[in-house]
Design an enzyme around this catalytic site. Structure first.
Site, mmCIF file in Angstrom:
data_model
loop_
_atom_site.group_PDB
_atom_site.id
_atom_site.type_symbol
_atom_site.label_atom_id
_atom_site.label_comp_id
_atom_site.label_asym_id
_atom_site.label_seq_id
_atom_site.Cartn_x
_atom_site.Cartn_y
_atom_site.Cartn_z
ATOM 1 N N HIS A 252 7.624 3.670 4.177
ATOM 2 C CA HIS A 252 7.555 3.161 2.798
ATOM 3 C C HIS A 252 7.659 4.312 1.806
ATOM 4 O O HIS A 252 6.960 4.344 0.793
ATOM 5 C CB HIS A 252 6.251 2.394 2.578
ATOM 6 N N ASP A 315 1.572 1.853 7.591
ATOM 7 C CA ASP A 315 2.046 0.612 8.204
ATOM 8 C C ASP A 315 3.563 0.594 8.360
ATOM 9 O O ASP A 315 4.288 1.297 7.668
ATOM 10 C CB ASP A 315 1.621 -0.590 7.354
ATOM 11 N N GLU A 316 4.013 -0.212 9.283
ATOM 12 C CA GLU A 316 5.411 -0.620 9.436
ATOM 13 C C GLU A 316 6.385 0.553 9.560
ATOM 14 O O GLU A 316 7.535 0.463 9.134
ATOM 15 C CB GLU A 316 5.827 -1.511 8.258
ATOM 16 N N ASN A 317 5.946 1.640 10.159
ATOM 17 C CA ASN A 317 6.860 2.760 10.386
ATOM 18 C C ASN A 317 7.490 2.615 11.771
ATOM 19 O O ASN A 317 6.822 2.793 12.786
ATOM 20 C CB ASN A 317 6.116 4.094 10.285
#
Length: 689
Positions: A252, A315-317
């Site tokens: 992000h 998150d979400e890496n």
């Protein structure tokens, strides 16, 4: 347990004897007992405080008096609080023992006693006292000739110490005035943590004096100056609210890499992301400059934000740019890092060390939790369904590993789900094998407002009033779960939030006036009352239907979850199906929709109204069929077939909304089919009864 039993008895007594059918407390206190007398609110209402050292109390009492006067129209002569020595026989006497510290597990309890001649508030901290003032305001009652408080006693304290709201200001920037009014609303429902999501692919919103390119190149000029950040932190503190900032890394990170591409994992040119979703740009965890930039940034943040925690995201890496970077792959092999998750843990540990240097602790989304991560890291649980946490959830795993943890799974209010679904999610999983010590590590929860589809114009309508019900889940006893009671009290809280500047109600008409080009909006209001935005991110499938600068002034932006008339219609339908006693009320709904469709037809059309027209036309046509059937007590096959075809049209959303009364229409359709004849099946479709 004693308090819990008293709560049950108090609610039962109030409900049965009907003393206080207008009691609209939210969150519901731990213990409520009520008497017969009344404290009448007059112009001589005065407040005395035993200790004037607290800025919070000074501000809270002043705001209380302004709001009390605004609600009652009473011209209160003494517009500010006094010390005990300055006033005799005060109307409201406040005493507290010390100034509260904004930290985990601070004492926020209070006792509120209302007698016919005097009101007293007792609290350990000034924070507890300002919570009591909010409760007292909710107790203002309207009489025929005066306003009053009912006699009674309230002993109250929060069930959870972490009662948070996250607002994402990266996808859509929210100006200072938007944040302030929402902090006021949070305080009104006793929330105490503002989680400020400040960076993401779409924007870097913090002024950095050590690395100014971050905000100069990563924000489109929309960022908070350091003075504004201090202003928000102070504003929150004055209301008993902690501020936890978030810088989301290593993923992000597009906005960061727009300013500093040299710390990226892929050698390319970066620009601020305009769409939503999960993107590949990722910080380089083996580049020393990455840590230099972050260390400088966190050093600045440590001076701006007094809270113990700084949220690092995490998150979400997916690490796809790591996979293609040969230097990173060599580093991983050299240090025996088997997976990208291992590499991210290496990165997170280095960040934890940097933050510790500044006296701060790490908070991060659940992906940061590994066996190597220090247990001082606070784990923010977010994955799963809205059915609640289970034995295998990250929340439970974190508590068992020794981490403090906070739940957001189930409280994602940007999903546009009914508030009842959020309300019944409890931060502590039922029937778990957690020990008392492990349960104590579950600090509470946070409602999360991701802003892909939320601008300053519509964000309040996405947050409120639903967040007030979530706040009750975090504060009140776990036995307080009555959905009908919640909705009744929520309706009252909703309009009272307007006095704090929350514009969730008024801005609907702002949008509708824009849609109609300032024509009469009444007919569209009627339609909006039975329409809801489509749910679970389906409005922005794949994150590519809307850009950050797309218009959010459409009909879907004027509609809200829990469409108001859908509740009334559902109750009427259920009453009718039980005993056919509500036929007149049903027909009244049909008449309203048909009449207002005619008014809608008379509007001068434009492209937006033309898109809405088929939805409204089908609603009016279906209403006409139902009305005729209920008046004539019959239907022919042609009408049955037409009814079914219209119902099928409502299965698919139109202009990003769904008809909130669709399921109720299906119930009526099934009734009519049973009553009046054989079902006619449309081509290739079968109506499921």
């Amino acid at each position: 347990m004693r308090n819990f039993l008293l709560l049950f008895v108090s609610i039962y007594t109030i409900t049965c004897i009907g003393q206080n059918e207008n009691l609209k407390l939210m969150p519901w206190p731990q213990e409520v007992t009520l008497g017969e007398g009344r404290f009448v609110i007059n112009s001589d209402f005065t407040i005395a405080v035993n200790n004037s050292a607290s800025e919070r109390i000074n501000l809270a009492t002043t705001n209380f008096l302004r709001r009390l006067g605004g609600r009652t129209g009473v011209f209160i002569e003494k517009g500010f609080a006094f010390t005990n020595a300055e006033v005799k026989n005060p109307s409201l006497e406040i005493s507290y023992k010390r100034i509260g510290i904004l930290e985990v597990n601070e004492d926020e309890s209070y006792k509120l006693t209302i007698e016919s001649s005097k009101i007293t508030i007792e609290a350990t901290t000034d924070i507890g006292a300002i919570h009591a003032l909010e409760t007292l305001l909710q107790l203002v009652t309207i009489g025929d000739n005066y306003y009053y408080f009912s006699e009674g006693k309230i002993n109250d304290f929060p069930r959870f110490t972490w009662r948070g709201l996250m607002i994402d200001v990266a996808r859509h920037f929210q100006p200072v005035e938007v944040l302030k009014r929402n902090l006021d609303a949070m305080a009104a429902v006793k929330m105490n943590v503002f989680h400020w999501h400040l960076t993401d692919d779409q924007g870097f919103r913090i002024e950095s004096k050590t690395h100014p390119k971050l905000h100069e190149l990563g924000s489109d000029g929309l960022y908070y100056t350091q003075n504004q950040i201090k202003e928000i932190v102070k504003y929150a503190s004055d209301r008993g609210i902690r501020v936890v900032p978030e810088v989301d890394v290593p993923g992000h990170a597009t906005a960061i890499l727009t300013a500093y591409p040299e710390i990226a994992s892929k050698d390319t040119t970066y620009t601020i992301e305009r769409f939503s979703g999960i993107f590949h740009p990722t910080l380089n965890p083996i580049n020393d400059k990455t840590y230099e930039v972050l260390s400088d940034l966190f050093g600045e943040m440590a001076t701006l934000f007094p809270d113990q925690y700084i949220h690092i995201g995490g998150d979400e890496n997916e690490g796809k740019h790591w996979d293609k970077n040969e230097e990173i792959q060599v580093f991983m092999r050299k240090h025996d890092l088997q997976t990208n998750h291992d590499l991210q843990t290496y990165f997170n540990i280095r960040l934890a060390e940097i933050l510790a240097k500044y006296g701060k602790s790490v908070m991060g989304w659940e992906e940061i939790m590994t066996n190597k991560m220090t247990t001082t890291a606070l784990i923010h649980s977010w994955k799963g369904t809205n059915e609640g946490v289970t034995a295998g959830s990250s929340l439970v795993k974190a508590a068992k590993k020794g981490h403090a943890t906070v739940l957001s799974n189930g409280y994602y209010i940007d999903l546009m789900q009914p508030v009842s679904e959020h309300y019944l999610v409890d931060p502590i999983p039922k029937n778990s094998d957690l020990t008392v010590e492990e349960k104590a590590r579950i600090l509470g929860g946070e409602a999360t407002m991701w802003s892909e589809l939320a601008t300053p114009l519509n964000i309040d309508s996405r947050l409120w009033p639903r967040t007030a019900a979530i706040a009750e889940r975090f504060w009140s006893n776990e036995s307080v779960t009555d959905i009908e009671s919640m909705y009744k009290r929520l309706d009252y809280v909703s309009f009272r939030l307007e006095e704090l500047g929350i514009d969730h109600i008024r801005n609907r008409n702002v949008i509708l006036r824009n849609i109609t080009n300032n024509q009469n909006t009444k007919s569209l209001e009627v339609l909006a009352n039975v329409c809801e935005p489509i749910k679970i991110y389906t409005r922005n499938t794949g994150g590519t239907e809307y850009k950050t600068y797309s218009p959010f002034t459409l009909f879907a932006d004027a509609c809200t979850v829990d469409a108001s008339d859908s509740f009334k219609f559902r109750k009427t339908v259920n009453n009718f199906l039980e005993n056919q006693s509500a036929k007149t009320e049903l027909i009244s709904f049909f008449d309203t929709w048909m009449l207002n469709y005619k008014k809608f037809e008379s509007l001068k059309k434009n492209p937006i109204l033309n898109e809405i027209e088929p939805l409204y036309a089908n609603l009016a046509l279906l209403s006409e069929i139902y009305k005729k059937a209920f008046i004539e007590n019959k239907m022919d096959n042609e009408e049955l077939q037409k009814m079914n075809l219209l119902l099928f049209k409502f299965e698919d959303s139109v202009v990003d909304v769904e008809l909130a009364v669709y399921d109720d229409f299906k119930k009526l359709s099934a009734f009519l089919v049973r009553q009046y004849g054989k079902q006619i099946q449309p081509k290739n479709k079968v109506l499921k009864q």
